[in-house]
Design a protein around this motif. Structure first.
Motif, mmCIF file in Angstrom:
data_model
loop_
_atom_site.group_PDB
_atom_site.id
_atom_site.type_symbol
_atom_site.label_atom_id
_atom_site.label_comp_id
_atom_site.label_asym_id
_atom_site.label_seq_id
_atom_site.Cartn_x
_atom_site.Cartn_y
_atom_site.Cartn_z
ATOM 1 N N GLN A 25 0.809 -1.218 0.000
ATOM 2 C CA GLN A 25 0.000 0.000 0.000
ATOM 3 C C GLN A 25 0.847 1.275 0.000
ATOM 4 O O GLN A 25 0.389 2.325 -0.464
ATOM 5 C CB GLN A 25 -0.929 0.013 1.210
ATOM 6 C CG GLN A 25 -0.220 -0.010 2.548
ATOM 7 C CD GLN A 25 -1.189 -0.060 3.722
ATOM 8 O OE1 GLN A 25 -2.393 0.085 3.525
ATOM 9 N NE2 GLN A 25 -0.676 -0.261 4.918
ATOM 10 N N PHE A 26 2.075 1.189 0.493
ATOM 11 C CA PHE A 26 2.926 2.380 0.508
ATOM 12 C C PHE A 26 3.325 2.818 -0.904
ATOM 13 O O PHE A 26 3.697 3.972 -1.118
ATOM 14 C CB PHE A 26 4.171 2.116 1.358
ATOM 15 C CG PHE A 26 3.868 1.863 2.800
ATOM 16 C CD1 PHE A 26 3.512 2.909 3.637
ATOM 17 C CD2 PHE A 26 3.901 0.579 3.317
ATOM 18 C CE1 PHE A 26 3.215 2.683 4.974
ATOM 19 C CE2 PHE A 26 3.596 0.341 4.650
ATOM 20 C CZ PHE A 26 3.242 1.386 5.479
ATOM 21 N N GLU B 229 1.295 3.147 -3.278
ATOM 22 C CA GLU B 229 0.148 3.823 -3.877
ATOM 23 C C GLU B 229 0.015 5.263 -3.407
ATOM 24 O O GLU B 229 -0.935 5.952 -3.776
ATOM 25 C CB GLU B 229 -1.132 3.054 -3.553
ATOM 26 C CG GLU B 229 -1.108 1.612 -4.080
ATOM 27 C CD GLU B 229 -2.334 0.826 -3.677
ATOM 28 O OE1 GLU B 229 -3.290 1.439 -3.146
ATOM 29 O OE2 GLU B 229 -2.350 -0.399 -3.886
ATOM 30 N N VAL B 230 0.953 5.724 -2.595
ATOM 31 C CA VAL B 230 0.879 7.076 -2.041
ATOM 32 C C VAL B 230 2.182 7.806 -2.349
ATOM 33 O O VAL B 230 3.268 7.235 -2.232
ATOM 34 C CB VAL B 230 0.656 7.039 -0.512
ATOM 35 C CG1 VAL B 230 0.606 8.458 0.047
ATOM 36 C CG2 VAL B 230 -0.632 6.287 -0.188
ATOM 37 N N THR B 231 2.067 9.073 -2.742
ATOM 38 C CA THR B 231 3.250 9.891 -2.966
ATOM 39 C C THR B 231 3.184 11.128 -2.087
ATOM 40 O O THR B 231 2.102 11.662 -1.837
ATOM 41 C CB THR B 231 3.378 10.314 -4.442
ATOM 42 O OG1 THR B 231 4.493 11.194 -4.593
ATOM 43 C CG2 THR B 231 2.126 11.017 -4.943
ATOM 44 N N GLU B 232 4.307 11.562 -1.603
ATOM 45 C CA GLU B 232 4.368 12.765 -0.777
ATOM 46 C C GLU B 232 4.335 14.031 -1.619
ATOM 47 O O GLU B 232 4.103 15.121 -1.106
ATOM 48 C CB GLU B 232 5.644 12.749 0.070
ATOM 49 C CG GLU B 232 5.695 11.608 1.085
ATOM 50 C CD GLU B 232 6.965 11.629 1.901
ATOM 51 O OE1 GLU B 232 7.805 12.533 1.667
ATOM 52 O OE2 GLU B 232 7.129 10.763 2.780
ATOM 53 N N SER B 233 4.564 13.891 -2.917
ATOM 54 C CA SER B 233 4.626 15.059 -3.792
ATOM 55 C C SER B 233 3.231 15.583 -4.111
ATOM 56 O O SER B 233 2.328 14.808 -4.434
ATOM 57 C CB SER B 233 5.337 14.699 -5.103
ATOM 58 O OG SER B 233 5.183 15.741 -6.054
ATOM 59 N N TYR C 180 2.008 15.037 -8.149
ATOM 60 C CA TYR C 180 1.822 13.721 -8.760
ATOM 61 C C TYR C 180 3.146 13.182 -9.298
ATOM 62 O O TYR C 180 3.234 12.679 -10.422
ATOM 63 C CB TYR C 180 0.785 13.813 -9.887
ATOM 64 C CG TYR C 180 0.162 12.487 -10.270
ATOM 65 C CD1 TYR C 180 -0.698 11.821 -9.403
ATOM 66 C CD2 TYR C 180 0.425 11.910 -11.495
ATOM 67 C CE1 TYR C 180 -1.277 10.607 -9.760
ATOM 68 C CE2 TYR C 180 -0.154 10.691 -11.868
ATOM 69 C CZ TYR C 180 -1.002 10.056 -10.996
ATOM 70 O OH TYR C 180 -1.577 8.864 -11.341
ATOM 71 N N TRP D 69 6.243 10.508 -8.738
ATOM 72 C CA TRP D 69 6.421 9.205 -8.113
ATOM 73 C C TRP D 69 7.881 8.817 -8.033
ATOM 74 O O TRP D 69 8.693 9.226 -8.859
ATOM 75 C CB TRP D 69 5.654 8.144 -8.900
ATOM 76 C CG TRP D 69 4.184 8.367 -8.907
ATOM 77 C CD1 TRP D 69 3.460 9.047 -9.859
ATOM 78 C CD2 TRP D 69 3.243 7.966 -7.910
ATOM 79 N NE1 TRP D 69 2.141 9.074 -9.517
ATOM 80 C CE2 TRP D 69 1.966 8.415 -8.325
ATOM 81 C CE3 TRP D 69 3.353 7.256 -6.713
ATOM 82 C CZ2 TRP D 69 0.816 8.182 -7.593
ATOM 83 C CZ3 TRP D 69 2.196 7.019 -5.981
ATOM 84 C CH2 TRP D 69 0.953 7.477 -6.405
#
Length: 392
Positions: free
Chosen positions: A338-339, A341-345, A348, A350
């Motif tokens: 699941q990690f 599937e998430v971005t800190e930016s 968008y 990656w």
């Protein structure tokens, strides 16, 4: 088939590696490891010029035109070391690997003098104008029209999937110049300058947030008559000659980039404990085996000197690596969980492995879909009857 390298060739490898690593850890360390083609475009144009200034831009070209006259083995070595160093993808890949070799094979002396030095020096960036909305893998269905008006070609139509057209200087275009012609007949191959009133480039945002692709519209765009490569109506022959360069030594550099991606997957699996899952370990082992088989296949393909026979390795290579890398992207996401599937930016953007998954969805489409590749294998490689075409 040659699987090893001589001491002289290994010495060349050391020279390549030292220069490339010096650049990637020195003046150009800010672009090391970039995996998207549009990131820091202007900086990467500077990198193209740096390569050209030190004769590393097109090592296989003759020295006369800015290359090093490198042997096939030396070209393979440079491609491998380029990827191993973390140097970014070439924004002038089309110019170096496709436009340049096409000019060397089919261009006049005047055309070579006009284009090759600037391509080699990184001053002229090329893109490709082949595909259209209704003519992708079926290139012979192009509708973009060209007509001769005194000493100029006038072109109107639309191209699509023109990678990096928004940062390119020139585009080579397959146009239909014979009224009423169909299929591969009546096509002409033109070189056109992009910065002119009759050409509009529109970006297409991709699933990974990048905008490498473009639509390119031609509305009475012009180029000099002597920008035609080959003769009128010889566009199909020139285009097929150009595409034959697409499966060149850069395939080994491509595989080194795959090596880097697989190594990152292995590191992630060890870090988050997914390497303890026997199914994940089995898939990693399968990916490793597939990568090694691809290397041997590519070396076999490049070692083939009998061009009178159909090269089965060349026919199967595209579908082999595209399917393998699509599976690699799926493996990457399963390792990340699941990690991934998430971005800190907020924009968008990656990291390498999620980007691998998103980008690899296109691998089995561009450059010839898997379906088209299977037709080529059946018809050209196995001599099976041609699939019925709608234009019959």
């Amino acid at each position: 088939m040659k699987l090893g390298f001589s001491p002289e060739e290994e010495s060349f490898r050391k020279e390549c590696a030292e220069w490339l690593n010096g650049q990637m850890n020195g003046e150009f360390k800010d672009i090391k490891g970039i995996t998207t083609l549009t990131a820091k475009a202007e900086r990467r144009k500077e990198w193209e010029q740096q390569l050209g200034a030190h004769n590393w831009s097109c090592v296989g070209w003759p020295e006369k035109w800015g290359g090093r006259g490198a042997t096939l083995a030396e070209q393979v070595i440079f491609a491998e070391e380029y990827a191993r160093s973390g140097a970014p993808g070439r924004v002038n890949h089309i110019g170096i690997e496709l436009a340049g070799p096409t000019l060397l094979a089919f261009g006049t002396e005047e055309q070579k003098q006009r284009f090759l030095p600037d391509i080699a020096a990184g001053r002229t960036i090329f893109c490709q104008g082949f595909s259209e909305p209704n003519a992708g893998s079926d290139l012979a269905s192009v509708r973009t029209k060209g007509r001769l008006d005194k000493d100029e070609w006038v072109v109107s139509g639309q191209k699509i999937w023109t990678s990096l057209a928004h940062i390119s200087d020139w585009i080579f275009v397959v146009t239909r110049t014979e009224e009423g012609s169909t299929g591969p007949k009546g096509l002409t191959f033109l070189m056109m300058e992009l910065d002119q009133p009759g050409i509009e480039v529109r970006g297409i945002e991709q699933i990974n947030g990048d905008a490498e692709f473009n639509e390119t519209f031609f509305d009475e765009a012009r180029c000099p008559a002597d920008s035609m490569i080959g003769g009128i109506g010889e566009g199909w022959k020139i285009a097929m000659g150009l595409l034959s360069f697409e499966r060149g030594v850069s395939t080994l550099g491509q595989q080194m980039a795959f090596r880097n991606e697989l190594d990152e997957i292995i590191a992630a699996a060890r870090a988050n404990g997914s390497a303890n899952d026997p199914l994940i370990r089995q898939r990693i082992a399968k990916a490793e085996i597939g990568l090694r088989l691809m290397r041997y296949g590519a070396l076999r393909m490049l070692s083939n000197t009998d061009h009178s026979k159909v090269d089965g390795a060349a026919l199967t290579y595209k579908i082999q690596w595209a399917s393998w890398r699509r599976s690699l992207g799926e493996l990457a996401m399963d390792v990340l969980g699941q990690f991934g599937e998430v971005t800190e930016s907020p924009n968008y953007e990656w990291d390498t492995l999620p980007n691998l998954f998103l980008y690899s969805r296109a691998d089995t489409i561009y450059g010839g879909t898997n379906q088209i590749q299977r037709n080529l294998i059946a018809e050209r490689g196995l001599g099976m009857p041609r699939e019925p075409r709608g234009d019959k």
